[in-house]
Scaffold this active site. Structure first.
Site, short mmCIF file in Angstrom:
data_model
loop_
_atom_site.label_atom_id
_atom_site.label_comp_id
_atom_site.label_asym_id
_atom_site.label_seq_id
_atom_site.Cartn_x
_atom_site.Cartn_y
_atom_site.Cartn_z
N GLU A 88 17.63 -56.44 20.56
CA GLU A 88 17.09 -55.38 21.57
C GLU A 88 16.02 -54.34 20.93
O GLU A 88 16.41 -54.04 19.92
CB GLU A 88 18.09 -54.89 22.46
CG GLU A 88 19.11 -55.64 22.95
CD GLU A 88 20.16 -54.77 23.69
OE1 GLU A 88 20.25 -53.72 23.78
OE2 GLU A 88 21.33 -55.30 23.94
N LYS B 256 15.07 -51.01 20.10
CA LYS B 256 15.74 -49.38 20.01
C LYS B 256 14.76 -48.64 20.60
O LYS B 256 13.82 -48.02 20.22
CB LYS B 256 16.00 -49.27 18.52
CG LYS B 256 16.71 -47.93 18.71
CD LYS B 256 17.27 -47.84 17.25
CE LYS B 256 18.21 -46.66 16.91
NZ LYS B 256 17.86 -45.31 17.66
N ASP C 14 13.45 -45.32 21.77
CA ASP C 14 13.48 -43.77 21.26
C ASP C 14 13.73 -42.81 22.30
O ASP C 14 12.41 -42.23 22.68
CB ASP C 14 12.33 -43.73 20.21
CG ASP C 14 12.37 -42.47 19.30
OD1 ASP C 14 13.79 -42.01 19.38
OD2 ASP C 14 11.61 -42.16 18.62
N TYR D 217 21.59 -50.64 28.63
CA TYR D 217 22.05 -51.76 27.79
C TYR D 217 23.54 -52.04 27.39
O TYR D 217 23.69 -52.70 26.70
CB TYR D 217 21.29 -51.62 26.46
CG TYR D 217 21.14 -50.03 25.94
CD1 TYR D 217 22.55 -49.45 25.55
CD2 TYR D 217 20.35 -49.23 25.93
CE1 TYR D 217 22.61 -48.11 25.18
CE2 TYR D 217 20.18 -47.90 25.24
CZ TYR D 217 21.56 -47.26 25.04
OH TYR D 217 21.53 -46.06 24.48
N LYS E 13 15.89 -50.41 11.42
CA LYS E 13 14.91 -49.30 11.53
C LYS E 13 13.53 -49.78 11.38
O LYS E 13 13.30 -50.57 10.39
CB LYS E 13 15.35 -48.10 11.19
CG LYS E 13 16.36 -47.39 11.31
CD LYS E 13 16.45 -46.65 12.80
CE LYS E 13 15.76 -45.33 12.32
NZ LYS E 13 16.30 -44.22 13.31
N CYS F 188 -6.60 -11.21 14.72
CA CYS F 188 -6.68 -12.23 15.54
C CYS F 188 -8.10 -12.98 15.51
O CYS F 188 -9.15 -12.17 15.69
CB CYS F 188 -6.32 -11.63 17.00
SG CYS F 188 -7.05 -13.18 18.45
N CYS G 150 -10.17 -12.02 18.95
CA CYS G 150 -10.73 -10.54 19.36
C CYS G 150 -10.72 -9.58 18.04
O CYS G 150 -10.99 -8.55 18.47
CB CYS G 150 -9.88 -10.03 20.43
SG CYS G 150 -8.11 -9.59 20.02
N CYS H 199 -0.98 -11.93 18.55
CA CYS H 199 -2.04 -10.95 18.86
C CYS H 199 -1.62 -10.11 19.86
O CYS H 199 -1.45 -10.40 21.07
CB CYS H 199 -3.34 -11.56 19.09
SG CYS H 199 -4.62 -10.42 19.81
N CYS I 159 -7.23 -9.36 24.85
CA CYS I 159 -7.65 -10.65 23.76
C CYS I 159 -8.12 -11.68 24.86
O CYS I 159 -7.46 -12.27 25.66
CB CYS I 159 -6.55 -10.87 23.22
SG CYS I 159 -7.10 -12.62 21.99
#
Ligand code: IVH
Length: 673
Positions: free
Chosen positions: A119, A121, A123, A232, A320, A414, A417, A432, A437
């Site tokens: 089957e 796998k 994720d 499953y 895997k 920053c 700005c 910032c 800003c």
């Protein structure tokens, strides 16, 4: 730190957290105006629960962790799995797979072939769905395998979770297990939206799926609808005539579940390896992220013979896929400023193909992450997509580092700005702090105008964006310079709406100090803290004049909040904006600072130790503070008085050693009066 000092700090922090969290619960549930993200809420909540666990006696009756009945504050109801949800052992390559097959045949004492079911796998997040009389009764996350969380209400949105089963399904209790995933297309859409909205993208579809199921506030139902559940396994209620894993999948399909289409019966280990290669080749065109195959003995009697260890069954293995990795060169490191002011370093890479997509940049997250990996401009790096659609830098290939490279540091200012950036002590993110800003202005204006803040009617998301884009509003205070003529020039703005908006801005000028403080978007300052500050100082000027220490001395203001306030008010631009807004008519009723006894104790530092008869220590603390005094947790040369009650601790001794004036309760009361 002495234990009573840490206890005292904990008490203050708990009080602050309870106030903050209860505020956010109200903003969310009652006002529909959340001010912080779920993640921020969860962080604060976790901090509270950790402190409550460490100091159970300090738990407050109004703590959000005590809430029953109401929607769960955070976290979901815990549910124990009747049959544990196990994990799988891994095989990292064909040899380990063949070794698994040999062990299986050895245990079964079979020389010939043993049939397996292959089957994909998936994720995602493992989920258990329980049905009674063919109706869904509860859906639970895997959790730690023994106890998971009840996420039924969110799961109900997921289109592939059947709420009722077909007639062929058993009517007795049926427990079905499977994987919830967010399909790759939906995942990419979600992340694009998140980036646009200035929030952190999810690292991979698995996190996105798990995160979606665990949404508590502001539930994004479209995201839940996009989730995909594939079944499953059957943990309880399997009809007795079913004898193979492949038949289980057939039953699940007949009962109304979706099952992976790419399952395949493999008569022996070599067929398993071929199946695995085939699925691997389709990896980048699968609609759902898969990170390998799961190989199970097909015959259930053989499964039973092999049995199960505490962590994983011996009859199945996760075969895997190798991670998808490539090397490339970091061309530059750029800094992006998010809508909340977060400075995020991003590595710009020479474009490279990894797992079917071209990768040309990777987030370096924050300064700590950069230091951990020591990624430098011109470095050769390994980039990886392993179930992670967003590429990650795995490591630097040190041997390939050219001469003359330098460690990277986030800029001190920053990039949008030019304001000095700030990293609060307990945070990984550098931000910032400038409210004006440009990267943050739209966000900050929306907050400024929201109901809990200045409550400017008619100043919604679209309007704010339009004002900023047109250049009419380049800083917060510009709001109060708007008139109907200026607004009339905007597209789709009629005379009536222009004058309505001007009128509601005019109304908003008349506010309270606490609302004004909330409106400023100072990190960690919500209604609770704002009200504390307003009550304590009475006006903005004394707040601007307060030092970080003075702010921290306020009951309910912890070090993080004090630091955040100090950084905000230290910023000259922020001070100017506040002054501008006041000049443009923003005002509030002022009050005398909360020091009914005047400044009698100003400059005096107290330490309290032992129990008092006529008041609690917290009351004593408040009384001292109300007269301008300070209460700290440990005795030093700077301590003015040590107040010694019954059963004093080591502080009394320390006071004697340092020859500091000792007061008994009577002495304190005299001083206070
Ligand atoms: S069978 C005891 N089948 O992978 C049997 N699991 O790494 C355990 N998973 O916890 C589950 N696809 O969440 C099984 N086709 C599949 C699967 C699968 C994904 C997940 C499952 C499990 C984890 C183990």
């Amino acid at each position: 730190m002495s234990s009573s000092r840490s206890r005292e700090k904990a008490a203050a922090r708990i009080a602050a957290l309870v106030t903050e969290l209860n505020l956010h619960l109200r903003l969310y549930h009652v006002e529909d105006q959340p001010q912080i993200s779920d993640a921020e809420y969860d962080d604060l909540y976790r901090e509270l629960v950790d402190l409550e666990n460490a100091f159970p006696e300090l738990k407050q009756p109004d703590s959000p962790s005590e809430r029953v009945g109401a929607p769960p504050a955070t976290g979901f109801t815990q549910v124990a799995h009747r049959v544990p949800m196990l994990s799988l052992d891994n095989a990292m390559g064909s040899d380990e797979m063949r070794a698994f097959d040999e062990r299986v045949r050895r245990v079964l004492e079979i020389e010939g072939d043993v049939p397996y079911l292959g089957e994909p796998k998936l994720d995602g997040a493992g989920i258990e769905l329980v049905y009674e009389k063919r109706r869904l009764v509860v859906g639970v996350t895997r959790g730690d395998g023994r106890v998971g969380e009840d996420v039924t209400s969110n799961l109900r949105f997921c289109q592939t979770v059947p709420l009722a089963l077909n007639d062929s399904a058993p009517t007795s209790r049926l427990s079905v297990r499977g994987e919830v995933t967010l399909p790759v297309a939906a995942f990419e859409r979600l992340n694009r939206n998140r980036l646009e909205a200035g929030s952190e993208p999810f690292a991979n579809p698995r996190n996105a799926a798990a995160g979606s199921l665990r949404q508590l506030h502001d539930i994004d139902t479209d995201r839940l609808r996009a989730l995909d559940f594939r079944a499953y396994a059957v943990a309880e209620g399997l009809p007795g005539n079913v004898v193979r894993q492949s038949e289980i999948l057939e039953c699940l399909t007949a009962w109304g579940f979706s099952v992976s289409p790419d399952v395949e019966l493999c008569p022996n280990a070599e067929a398993v390896v071929a199946y695995h290669e085939k699925i691997l080749a389709s990896r980048n065109t699968q609609p759902i992220e898969i990170d390998g195959t799961v190989i199970k003995l097909d015959r259930l009697d053989q499964q039973r013979e092999l049995g199960t260890l505490s962590r994983a069954p011996r009859w199945a293995i996760a075969f895997k896929f190798p991670p998808q990795q490539e090397t490339t060169v970091v061309e530059s490191i750029e800094v992006q400023v998010g809508r909340t002011g977060a400075l995020t370093p991003v590595a710009k890479l020479s474009p490279v193909h990894v797992g079917g997509v071209t990768v040309s940049s990777a987030s370096l997250h924050n300064q700590d992450e950069i230091e951990r990996k020591d990624v430098r401009v011109k470095d050769t790096v390994v980039v990886q997509r392993a179930g992670d659609v967003i590429p990650q830098i795995v490591k630097v290939v040190i041997e390939k580092r050219p001469k003359g490279t330098r460690r990277y540091r986030l800029p001190s200012h920053c990039p949008v700005c030019g304001d000095a950036a700030v990293r609060l002590e307990d945070e990984v993110v550098t931000r910032c702090p400038n409210i004006d800003c440009p990267a943050q202005l739209v966000n900050n204006l929306r907050h400024f105008a929201s109901r809990g803040a200045l409550d400017v009617e008619g100043l919604g998301e679209k309007m704010v964006a339009q004002l900023v884009e047109s250049g009419l509003v380049a800083r917060m205070s510009d709001l109060f310079r708007l008139d109907a003529d200026m607004l009339g020039k905007l597209e789709r703005m009629g005379e009536k709406s222009a004058s309505n908006l001007v009128a509601s801005i005019a109304r908003a000028r008349d506010t309270t100090l606490s609302r004004f403080l909330i409106a400023l978007s100072i990190r960690h300052v919500g209604e609770g803290v704002a009200e504390l500050l307003a009550g304590q100082f009475g006006d903005i000027a004394p707040i601007l004049a307060a030092t970080q220490e003075e702010l921290e001395a306020i009951d309910g203001v912890g070090p993080t909040i004090a630091e955040s306030l100090a950084a905000f008010f230290a910023d000259e631009r922020n001070r100017q904006e506040i002054a501008q807004m006041q000049q443009l008519g923003v005002h509030w009723p002022t009050a005398e600072p909360a020091a009914p006894g005047g400044d009698a104790l100003k400059g005096k530092t107290f330490v309290l130790t032992g129990g008092l008869a006529t008041m609690t220590r917290d009351e004593a603390k408040r009384l001292i503070q109300q007269q301008g005094g300070k209460v700290t947790g440990s005795v030093s040369k700077k301590t003015s008085y040590v107040v010694v009650g019954t059963d004093p601790g080591s502080k009394a001794k320390k006071a004697e050693e340092l020859e500091i004036e000792i007061l008994d309760e009577e002495g304190l009361v005299k001083l206070l009066s």
